[in-house]
Scaffold this active site. Structure first.
Site, PDB file in Angstrom:
ATOM      1  N   ASP A 180       0.698  -1.273  -0.035  1.00 33.07           N
ATOM      2  CA  ASP A 180       0.017  -0.084  -0.078  1.00 33.07           C
ATOM      3  C   ASP A 180       0.829   1.151  -0.208  1.00 33.07           C
ATOM      4  O   ASP A 180       1.311   1.520   0.839  1.00 33.07           O
ATOM      5  CB  ASP A 180      -0.965   0.053   1.341  1.00 33.07           C
ATOM      6  CG  ASP A 180      -2.279   0.585   1.676  1.00 33.07           C
ATOM      7  OD1 ASP A 180      -1.898   1.615   0.371  1.00 33.07           O
ATOM      8  OD2 ASP A 180      -2.739   1.298   1.892  1.00 33.07           O
ATOM      9  N   HIS A 181       0.895   1.536  -1.292  1.00 31.83           N
ATOM     10  CA  HIS A 181       1.905   2.752  -0.957  1.00 31.83           C
ATOM     11  C   HIS A 181       1.597   4.175  -1.837  1.00 31.83           C
ATOM     12  O   HIS A 181       0.427   4.008  -3.101  1.00 31.83           O
ATOM     13  CB  HIS A 181       2.821   3.032  -2.039  1.00 31.83           C
ATOM     14  CG  HIS A 181       4.563   2.052  -1.174  1.00 31.83           C
ATOM     15  ND1 HIS A 181       5.667   2.467  -1.365  1.00 31.83           N
ATOM     16  CD2 HIS A 181       4.729   1.199  -0.430  1.00 31.83           C
ATOM     17  CE1 HIS A 181       6.344   2.179  -0.125  1.00 31.83           C
ATOM     18  NE2 HIS A 181       5.928   1.679  -0.431  1.00 31.83           N
ATOM     19  N   GLY A 240      12.562  -4.054  15.072  1.00 31.66           N
ATOM     20  CA  GLY A 240      13.346  -3.638  16.246  1.00 31.66           C
ATOM     21  C   GLY A 240      12.651  -3.862  17.636  1.00 31.66           C
ATOM     22  O   GLY A 240      11.566  -3.961  17.759  1.00 31.66           O
ATOM     23  N   GLY A 298       3.845   3.461   8.605  1.00 30.19           N
ATOM     24  CA  GLY A 298       4.585   3.979   7.737  1.00 30.19           C
ATOM     25  C   GLY A 298       5.970   4.743   7.264  1.00 30.19           C
ATOM     26  O   GLY A 298       6.469   4.188   7.739  1.00 30.19           O
ATOM     27  N   GLU A 299       5.954   5.214   6.395  1.00 29.84           N
ATOM     28  CA  GLU A 299       8.140   6.248   5.254  1.00 29.84           C
ATOM     29  C   GLU A 299       6.797   7.174   5.322  1.00 29.84           C
ATOM     30  O   GLU A 299       5.403   7.531   4.632  1.00 29.84           O
ATOM     31  CB  GLU A 299       7.966   5.664   4.366  1.00 29.84           C
ATOM     32  CG  GLU A 299       8.197   4.166   4.632  1.00 29.84           C
ATOM     33  CD  GLU A 299       7.206   2.674   4.171  1.00 29.84           C
ATOM     34  OE1 GLU A 299       5.903   3.246   4.060  1.00 29.84           O
ATOM     35  OE2 GLU A 299       7.554   2.059   4.424  1.00 29.84           O
ATOM     36  N   ALA A 358       8.879  -1.331  18.183  1.00 32.78           N
ATOM     37  CA  ALA A 358       7.576  -1.516  17.542  1.00 32.78           C
ATOM     38  C   ALA A 358       7.339  -3.732  17.492  1.00 32.78           C
ATOM     39  O   ALA A 358       5.948  -3.633  17.823  1.00 32.78           O
ATOM     40  CB  ALA A 358       8.451  -1.687  16.515  1.00 32.78           C
ATOM     41  N   ASN A 414       5.084   8.120   1.368  1.00 40.55           N
ATOM     42  CA  ASN A 414       3.956   7.834   1.645  1.00 40.55           C
ATOM     43  C   ASN A 414       3.232   8.887   2.067  1.00 40.55           C
ATOM     44  O   ASN A 414       2.091   9.533   1.696  1.00 40.55           O
ATOM     45  CB  ASN A 414       3.243   7.056   1.262  1.00 40.55           C
ATOM     46  CG  ASN A 414       4.337   5.227   0.422  1.00 40.55           C
ATOM     47  OD1 ASN A 414       3.877   5.745  -0.829  1.00 40.55           O
ATOM     48  ND2 ASN A 414       4.656   5.146   1.067  1.00 40.55           N
TER      49      ASN A 414
END
Length: 317
Positions: free
Chosen positions: A37-38, A173, A105-106, A176, A109
C-alpha cells in the site's frame, strides 16, 4: 507447517498485471496474497503505485486466496476511521479472507498531505491510537473518540463482515515488536528474525508471525542481479533512511551508493533452487507461520513455474 504466499508489488505493476499475478500464484500453489500500500513507488524506475483498495476490490472477484495489506499506514495520509471502513468493505468482499496489516509508515507516502514527519516514537504512539479507533469502529457501534492524535465524531460503520478482520502489526526493532505484541493479532516483518518472533509471542505462542522477502528469478544469475539492483536498490539502504526520505528522487540519489554486489547478498537471484530454498528455510527455522515471496521484474511466468516445480517442494517436504 509454514505456508507460502505471493507478495503483490503495487510499486512495480499496473492493476491488471497484479490481478494476473494473483491468478498465477493460485495456480502455482501459493496459499495467500500480500499486497503493498503505497502512494509513491520507492524509485521512479519501478513506475507504479495504484490505489490498493481498488485493487483489493478487483482481487475479490478474481482470486479465492486470502489477501492482506502489507502494510497500510493508518496515521497521516488516511485517517484511521477511513481505513476501518476500507478494511470492513474488503473483508465483506473477500468473504472473511482479509487481514489488515498495519505499520507506522514512511515519509515517502505520508508526507504528501503536508506537515512535518513525526519522530519514530510518535509514529508508534499514533499507530497504537489508530488501531484503537479501527477496532472500535469494527464493532459496528457508534464511535466518538478524542485522543491525543485523532478525533472521531458520531461515526458508525454499516457495512461490516460477520467477524472483524484480524489486525497484524509490522515491526522492525524491539519497541515496534513490543507494540505489536500489545495490540496485534499477528506480526509482520521482512527478516527471518527468530528473536522478534519469540518476543512478539511471549507466553502466548498461538499468534501468527508472517514474513516477506523479495527474490529475482531469471535463467541467468547475472541478469537477475542486474534486474534486482535496477528496480530494488532501496532494500539495502541503512538505518531509518527508508522511513524518512520524502520522495522517489531522494531514494534514487541515496541508492547511488548501493552496488550490485550489495543487492546480490540480500536477494536470492537466478536459477538455483537451493539458493531460493535457503532464503525461505531461514523463515521456517525462525518459526514463521507464513512467508510471502515477491518476484522482482517482468519474468513472472517463469518465476511461478520455477517455484512450483523446483523451490516450494524443497521447503514443503
Amino acid at each position: 507447517m509454514t505456508e507460502f504466499g505471493y507478495f503483490l508489488s503495487c510499486e512495480d505493476f499496473r492493476p491488471a498485471q497484479l490481478l494476473r499475478q494473483a491468478e498465477q500464484a493460485e495456480q502455482a500453489g501459493f496459499r495467500s496474497l500480500w499486497i503493498s500500500d503505497h502512494f509513491h513507488p520507492w524509485i521512479g524506475r519501478q513506475g507504479n503505485s495504484p490505489f490498493v483498495w481498488g485493487v483489493i476490490g478487483a482481487l475479490s472477484r478474481t482470486s479465492r486466496l486470502p489477501v492482506e495489506t502489507a502494510v497500510t499506514c493508518p496515521t497521516v495520509r488516511v485517517h484511521p476511521a477511513v481505513i476501518a471502513q476500507a478494511a470492513a468493505t474488503s473483508a465483506v468482499l473477500l468473504e472473511g479472507r482479509f487481514r489488515l496489516g498495519l505499520g507506522s509508515g514512511e515519509a515517502l507516502n505520508e508526507h504528501i498531505v503536508g506537515g512535518s514527519w513525526p519522530a519514530a516514537d510518535v509514529r508508534l504512539e499514533m499507530l497504537e491510537e489508530a488501531v484503537e479507533v479501527i477496532r472500535l469502529l469494527l464493532t459496528g457501534e457508534e464511535v466518538s473518540h478524542r485522543g491525543r492524535h485523532y478525533t472521531v465524531e458520531n461515526a458508525r460503520l454499516y457495512t461490516l463482515p460477520e467477524i472483524p478482520p484480524p489486525i497484524d502489526i509490522s515491526a522492525f526493532g524491539p519497541e515496534a515488536t513490543d507494540l505489536a505484541a500489545r495490540i496485534g493479532d499477528g506480526l509482520i516483518t521482512m527478516a527471518p528474525d527468530a528473536d522478534a518472533v519469540r518476543r512478539f509471542r511471549g507466553a502466548d505462542g498461538s499468534r501468527p508471525a508472517y514474513g516477506g522477502l523479495k527474490v529475482c528469478w531469471a535463467r541467468d544469475r547475472a541478469e537477475a542481479v542486474r534486474t534486482a539492483h535496477r528496480l530494488w536498490p532501496s532494500m539495502r539502504l541503512p538505518g531509518e533512511l527508508q522511513q524518512v526520505l520524502p520522495t522517489p528522487t531522494h531514494f534514487e540519489r541515496a541508492t547511488e551508493l548501493v552496488t550490485e554486489d550489495m543487492v546480490a547478498e540480500a536477494v536470492a537471484c537466478g536459477p538455483d533452487p537451493e539458493e531460493h530454498a535457503r532464503r525461505l528455510q531461514a523463515f521456517v527455522d525462525a518459526g514463521f507461520d507464513r512467508v510471502h515471496i515477491s518476484q522482482i521484474g517482468s519474468e513472472q511466468q517463469g518465476f511461478f513455474e520455477f517455484y512450483r516445480d523446483s523451490v516450494l517442494p524443497l521447503v514443503m517436504r
